[in-house]
Scaffold this active site. Structure first.
Site, mmCIF file in Angstrom:
data_model
loop_
_atom_site.group_PDB
_atom_site.id
_atom_site.type_symbol
_atom_site.label_atom_id
_atom_site.label_comp_id
_atom_site.label_asym_id
_atom_site.label_seq_id
_atom_site.Cartn_x
_atom_site.Cartn_y
_atom_site.Cartn_z
ATOM 1 N N PHE A 456 0.827 -1.212 0.000
ATOM 2 C CA PHE A 456 0.000 0.000 0.000
ATOM 3 C C PHE A 456 0.862 1.264 0.000
ATOM 4 O O PHE A 456 0.544 2.240 0.669
ATOM 5 C CB PHE A 456 -0.970 0.027 1.189
ATOM 6 C CG PHE A 456 -1.538 -1.325 1.561
ATOM 7 C CD1 PHE A 456 -1.903 -2.238 0.592
ATOM 8 C CD2 PHE A 456 -1.714 -1.664 2.889
ATOM 9 C CE1 PHE A 456 -2.428 -3.474 0.930
ATOM 10 C CE2 PHE A 456 -2.237 -2.899 3.245
ATOM 11 C CZ PHE A 456 -2.601 -3.811 2.266
ATOM 12 N N HIS A 457 1.938 1.244 -0.811
ATOM 13 C CA HIS A 457 2.858 2.385 -0.869
ATOM 14 C C HIS A 457 3.021 2.896 -2.301
ATOM 15 O O HIS A 457 4.152 3.025 -2.786
ATOM 16 C CB HIS A 457 4.229 1.986 -0.317
ATOM 17 C CG HIS A 457 4.214 1.584 1.122
ATOM 18 N ND1 HIS A 457 5.211 0.816 1.694
ATOM 19 C CD2 HIS A 457 3.346 1.869 2.112
ATOM 20 C CE1 HIS A 457 4.947 0.625 2.972
ATOM 21 N NE2 HIS A 457 3.815 1.258 3.250
ATOM 22 N N PRO A 458 1.948 3.221 -3.021
ATOM 23 C CA PRO A 458 2.110 3.695 -4.391
ATOM 24 C C PRO A 458 2.728 5.091 -4.431
ATOM 25 O O PRO A 458 2.372 5.961 -3.631
ATOM 26 C CB PRO A 458 0.683 3.705 -4.931
ATOM 27 C CG PRO A 458 -0.169 3.944 -3.715
ATOM 28 C CD PRO A 458 0.530 3.207 -2.602
#
Length: 516
Positions: A456-458
């Site tokens: 969840f680190h775009p």
């Protein structure tokens, strides 16, 4: 009419709203598509998995991923005041100093380590105290978990037994080794960017906050941004900005809004009937941290049994106890090849079952550990699905589509399998639940393609040097900036929320003319 209209009350948007309104002569409108952040689940550190696929999550899915045999992956993104900082696992990691120095070499002038460190320190209120690398007295609570699980202590011990170093400060001078993560928690409760920056500013007469307000497009007069069209209260409204529009909608929604506004590749926009205003690589350069969880059943009592009415009552009364934990209490950073100049794998672990991207409810005692690829070479893209503002964007990350990423994944899995074999960790193992059939390259890759999830680190879809300049101004137009994780040229080695808050802090000074 406001001086600044900020689109998105996520980590960076909250920082900007708080900092810009310190000047009583500056008026700010902050709009957020999601609701307020008053739910108890947001405050409760151990409850963050419950926020996935909820009203506080955009609940995106990737397109079929070519590197994962066509599987679609769950892509959570915060949709409430605080954005990602209201739904994440609260791990506070800045990244490696080499990450920011690389940004500077890529053209992000003023974003090297020595440039950004003061903003990390300004944001922090670290319970460990102030030193050359850490700050106290800032808005953001940074603390240690007060109720760590014994399995996490033994994870660190197993790392040492496997030959890795102990690291007392994973945000310290060196990143390598196993240790305890610090978290964005204050007094046993989540400290989101909304808690840290927005709530203290909410009483200011020069700040207006609108929730449940979806931005449709940026309004232009010629090539100058003059406001935002949005839906609010069942009506379409125009929200005007005297000075600037600042887009802070995140790495999926910021490029979507820019493309809806005519900023992007002409070849992508024209077939959808959008007249290009500036031909820019909006939505390209998408990067994320792929994570490969290894899960073992355990005879040790794990976190599943901590969710009791008694523990919840204890947390409500005293803000401590097992439910004050963020679950991801310990981990570390490893180099899978000795010649690397920095870690290429982060250890992510939890004293709880983690299956099917976290969507399967735990049904037995289990624990998870796994490698996260810190600097993947694969690149994805965000593009428009339709021209309707409420439509989900198309997102493809291209996980594991490069040979370099596949080899890093194999080495990382093997290293963590070795850690799991150490006496300290083996004592907790009943049986493997989700691991490769063997350590062969074929079996590890087959396993990785099946279970890999986003951490969840775009980042990167409005990158400095491609879409914005080093002052975060969108190229080819006036009066428009992007301020969020999408401006990162490359991923940082670690969780991205701390760096996103730093970007908000520095952007506030850039806008006010206080920074280089």
């Amino acid at each position: 009419m406001y001086d600044y209209v900020i689109v998105g009350a996520g980590s960076a948007g909250c920082v900007l709203a708080g900092r810009l309104t310190e000047d009583p002569h500056t008026s700010v409108l902050l709009i957020e598509a999601g609701p307020d952040d008053t739910a108890e689940e947001i405050r409760l550190p151990s409850a963050w998995p419950q926020l996935m696929r909820s009203v506080y999550d955009w609940a995106y899915l990737s397109e079929p991923e070519p590197g994962l045999d066509g599987l679609r992956r769950v892509l959570p993104a915060g949709r409430a005041l605080g954005g990602g900082s209201s739904v994440n696992a609260m791990i506070y990691i800045r990244g490696n100093r080499l990450d920011f120095d690389e940004w500077a070499t890529l053209g992000a002038t003023g974003w090297g380590w020595d440039d950004v460190l003061p903003y990390f320190k300004r944001a922090e209120d670290n319970t460990r105290g102030a030193d050359a690398l850490h700050g106290v007295g800032g808005p953001l609570g940074v603390t240690d978990n007060t109720a760590p699980h014994p399995i996490m202590s033994d994870l660190i011990e197993a790392g040492l037994q496997a030959g890795h170093a102990f690291n007392a400060d994973l945000n310290g001078p060196e990143q390598d080794g196993f240790g305890w993560y610090q978290v964005t928690v204050r007094d046993g409760r989540r400290c989101s960017a909304a808690d840290a920056y927005l709530r203290p500013a909410a009483h200011r007469p020069n700040l207006r906050i609108l929730t449940d307000t979806l931005a449709h497009r940026v309004l232009f007069e010629g090539t100058r941004a003059v406001g935002v069209e949005a839906s609010h209260g069942g009506a379409v409204v125009q929200l005007r900005a005297r000075r600037e529009v600042v887009v802070c909608a995140g790495s999926y929604n910021s490029p979507k809004l820019l493309m809806l506004s005519g900023l992007g590749r002409a070849a992508d926009l024209e077939p959808m009937g959008i007249t290009p205003l500036a031909d820019l690589p909006v939505g390209e350069n998408l990067q994320d941290h792929p994570h490969i969880p290894l899960v073992y059943l355990s005879d040790t009592r794990t976190k599943e049994t901590d969710f009791t009415p008694e523990n919840l009552a204890r947390w409500r009364d005293t803000a401590d106890g097992p439910m004050s934990s963020n679950l991801g209490e310990a981990g570390g950073f490893l180099r899978t090849l000795p010649h690397l100049d920095a870690p290429d794998v982060q250890v992510t672990a939890s004293p709880a079952m983690f299956l099917d991207e976290g969507l399967t409810a735990p049904y037995d005692h289990a624990f998870m550990l796994g490698p996260t690829l810190l600097r993947p070479t694969s690149r994805g893209k965000v593009s428009l699905r339709t021209t309707m503002p409420g439509s989900e964007p198309r997102i493809v990350h291209n996980y594991l589509t490069t040979e370099e990423d596949r080899q890093t994944a194999v080495r990382g899995v093997r290293m963590l399998l070795e850690v799991a074999e150490q006496p300290a960790f083996k004592a907790h193992r009943r049986a493997p639940l989700s691991v490769p059939e063997s350590e062969s390259e074929a079996d590890v890759l087959r396993f990785a393609r099946r279970v890999m999830n986003s951490l969840f680190h775009p980042v990167g879809t409005c990158a400095i040097g491609g879409v914005v300049d080093p002052r975060l101004r969108v190229l080819g137009v006036d009066g428009l900036r992007v301020v969020d994780a999408s401006v990162m040229p490359t991923l940082v080695r670690g969780n991205t929320n701390a760096a996103t808050i730093m970007i908000g802090e520095k952007a506030a000074d850039l806008i006010r003319g206080h920074a280089r």
